[in-house]
Design a protein around this motif. Sequence first.
Motif, short mmCIF file in Angstrom:
data_model
loop_
_atom_site.label_atom_id
_atom_site.label_comp_id
_atom_site.label_asym_id
_atom_site.label_seq_id
_atom_site.Cartn_x
_atom_site.Cartn_y
_atom_site.Cartn_z
N TYR A 92 1.17 -0.95 0.14
CA TYR A 92 -0.11 -0.07 -0.13
C TYR A 92 0.54 1.21 -0.18
O TYR A 92 0.25 2.18 -0.04
CB TYR A 92 -1.18 0.23 0.89
CG TYR A 92 -0.28 -0.30 2.70
CD1 TYR A 92 -0.54 -1.92 2.96
CD2 TYR A 92 0.04 0.74 3.72
CE1 TYR A 92 0.12 -2.14 4.74
CE2 TYR A 92 0.55 0.74 4.46
CZ TYR A 92 0.73 -1.09 4.64
OH TYR A 92 1.39 -0.96 6.41
N LYS A 116 9.65 -4.70 -0.27
CA LYS A 116 9.59 -3.90 -0.88
C LYS A 116 9.86 -2.70 -0.11
O LYS A 116 10.26 -1.18 -0.39
CB LYS A 116 8.34 -3.87 -0.56
CG LYS A 116 7.28 -4.20 -2.07
CD LYS A 116 6.29 -4.42 -2.26
CE LYS A 116 5.58 -5.38 -0.97
NZ LYS A 116 6.01 -6.93 -1.06
N ILE A 117 9.98 -2.35 1.40
CA ILE A 117 10.43 -1.46 2.46
C ILE A 117 11.92 -1.26 2.58
O ILE A 117 12.08 -0.27 2.17
CB ILE A 117 9.91 -1.77 3.35
CG1 ILE A 117 7.65 -1.45 3.70
CG2 ILE A 117 10.40 -0.55 4.56
CD1 ILE A 117 7.29 -1.97 4.93
N ASP A 128 19.30 -11.28 3.67
CA ASP A 128 18.24 -11.31 3.42
C ASP A 128 18.33 -12.98 2.84
O ASP A 128 19.46 -12.99 2.21
CB ASP A 128 18.08 -10.17 1.39
CG ASP A 128 16.05 -10.55 1.34
OD1 ASP A 128 15.17 -9.99 1.50
OD2 ASP A 128 15.36 -11.89 1.17
N THR A 133 10.19 -0.72 12.45
CA THR A 133 8.97 -0.91 11.63
C THR A 133 8.54 -1.80 11.31
O THR A 133 7.03 -2.22 10.38
CB THR A 133 9.25 0.53 11.14
OG1 THR A 133 10.31 -0.05 10.22
CG2 THR A 133 9.34 1.53 11.58
P1 NAI Z 1 8.09 -7.71 1.21
O1 NAI Z 1 7.87 -9.03 1.11
O2 NAI Z 1 8.61 -6.82 0.03
O3 NAI Z 1 10.07 -8.05 2.06
C1 NAI Z 1 10.23 -8.69 3.33
C2 NAI Z 1 11.79 -8.80 2.82
O4 NAI Z 1 11.92 -9.86 4.20
C3 NAI Z 1 11.75 -10.02 1.38
O5 NAI Z 1 12.87 -9.63 1.01
C4 NAI Z 1 12.04 -11.73 1.99
O6 NAI Z 1 12.71 -12.27 1.09
C5 NAI Z 1 13.09 -10.95 3.19
N1 NAI Z 1 12.75 -12.05 4.26
C6 NAI Z 1 12.04 -12.93 4.75
N2 NAI Z 1 12.35 -14.26 5.48
C7 NAI Z 1 13.83 -13.11 6.39
C8 NAI Z 1 14.88 -13.40 7.07
N3 NAI Z 1 14.57 -14.85 7.77
N4 NAI Z 1 16.07 -12.30 7.34
C9 NAI Z 1 16.09 -11.69 6.72
N5 NAI Z 1 15.05 -11.76 5.62
C10 NAI Z 1 13.72 -12.16 5.62
O7 NAI Z 1 7.67 -6.94 2.86
P2 NAI Z 1 7.56 -5.71 2.86
O8 NAI Z 1 6.62 -5.04 2.23
O9 NAI Z 1 8.99 -4.89 2.75
O10 NAI Z 1 7.28 -5.61 4.74
C11 NAI Z 1 8.26 -5.79 5.16
C12 NAI Z 1 7.49 -6.51 7.20
O11 NAI Z 1 7.52 -4.18 7.21
C13 NAI Z 1 6.12 -6.79 7.19
O12 NAI Z 1 6.51 -8.31 7.07
C14 NAI Z 1 5.57 -6.16 7.70
O13 NAI Z 1 5.38 -7.41 9.26
C15 NAI Z 1 6.39 -4.40 8.23
N6 NAI Z 1 5.42 -3.87 8.04
C16 NAI Z 1 5.14 -2.77 8.76
C17 NAI Z 1 3.91 -1.53 8.91
C18 NAI Z 1 4.27 -1.03 9.67
O14 NAI Z 1 2.86 0.00 9.83
N7 NAI Z 1 4.92 -0.42 11.06
C19 NAI Z 1 3.62 -1.84 7.62
C20 NAI Z 1 3.43 -2.79 7.01
C21 NAI Z 1 4.80 -3.76 6.86
#
Ligand code: NAI
Length: 351
Positions: free
Chosen positions: A102, A156-157, A176, A235
């Motif tokens: 989002y 993404k983040i 990662d 975060t």
């Molecule tokens: P994403 O799915 O695009 O990226 C997550 C990355 O973490 C991927 O590249 C994946 O390969 C990697 N990953 C998975 N397992 C791992 C591990 N054991 N060690 C290292 N890397 C690993 O997700 P996105 O959109 O970047 O979001 C990341 C996290 O941020 C979400 O899972 C969510 O928990 C959190 N989030 C927090 C928000 C807030 O308001 N504080 C809002 C949105 C997301």
Amino acid sequence: MSDLRVAFFDSKPYDMKSFDSENQSYGYAIKYFSEKLNPDTAPLAAGYDAVCAFVNDDLSAGTLEKLCASGVKLVALRCAGYNNIDLKVAFGKIHVARVPDYSPYAVAEHAVALMLSLNRKIHRAYYRVRDNNFSINGLLGFDMHGKTAGIIGTGKIGQVLIKILKGFGMNVVAYDLHPREDIAGEAGFSYTTMDKLYAESDIISLHCPLNTETYHLINNEAINKMKKGAMLINTGRGQLIDTAALVEGLKSGTIGFAGLDVYEEESEYFFEDKSDEIILDDILARLNTFNNVIVTSHQAFFTKEALGNISSTTMKNIAGFFKDGSIPNEICYRCGKTPCPRKDKTQSSCF
Ligand code: NAI
């Protein structure tokens, strides 16, 4: 108007405003419940077609079984993370969708806000000047330029954050589970091991999902590998950090700063006004005593753009399932992907 009924849990005024505006194009009957979804409140969803849930709703087996028994067909998560739902129990009984993308900018920019505030001690400077104390003793910061940031999770983040930090002139190293070497060269960062990331980074920021592998990723052992005085930013999800270990790390000075938008026991407190109450969580209360810690109440996602994307994608997910027979952002238990890559002309989904 449509006869489709949606039970919306843990609703806040800003959710209602955003979803009511989006619902003008759909006309669904949305009932907003202020209660969080859990096994006790699940019966409120009886007679509804879908539930809409958020980060601190409890979608464990007890809740899912009650939802299924009362005829709910779809859980539409209005968030990206899905650590709060038991997908194994949901599989084959109830469909689950989320909002995968989002606004990575919202979260990455909030991570930077925490870094800059902690480094330049803006939280302390604000109160000093309001009290006519114009001394800058104790507010000494450091140049971000030339320092090393360690990013855990380059999805993404993480990728948006890396671009911002490169703009400051920082060196960036990353870890990662599935490294993307194709983007690393162009974005100017390199992948390394966790141990090297801990040892080299002045600032460590967490952007991986919470799962069994990442639960308490930052524990005593990890903290002891970090550079003395490192800054830790979370975060992602609260349970990525063993908060008791973090408190010890702050007391010993191994951790020099902590910026936390999430906390492992946040569901009791975050998003609620508890200003008239006593905080019974001793660890949260202790965190709030450190002048080198900033806790925000899971607000990293909270921008106008993100709220708009959350409501539009959630409504598309609901419409997709009930009107078109396919959910754009279904979380597949079997393959764990959103969207499910197995979904093709011959197979409507992994479900
Ligand atoms: P994403 O799915 O695009 O990226 C997550 C990355 O973490 C991927 O590249 C994946 O390969 C990697 N990953 C998975 N397992 C791992 C591990 N054991 N060690 C290292 N890397 C690993 O997700 P996105 O959109 O970047 O979001 C990341 C996290 O941020 C979400 O899972 C969510 O928990 C959190 N989030 C927090 C928000 C807030 O308001 N504080 C809002 C949105 C997301």
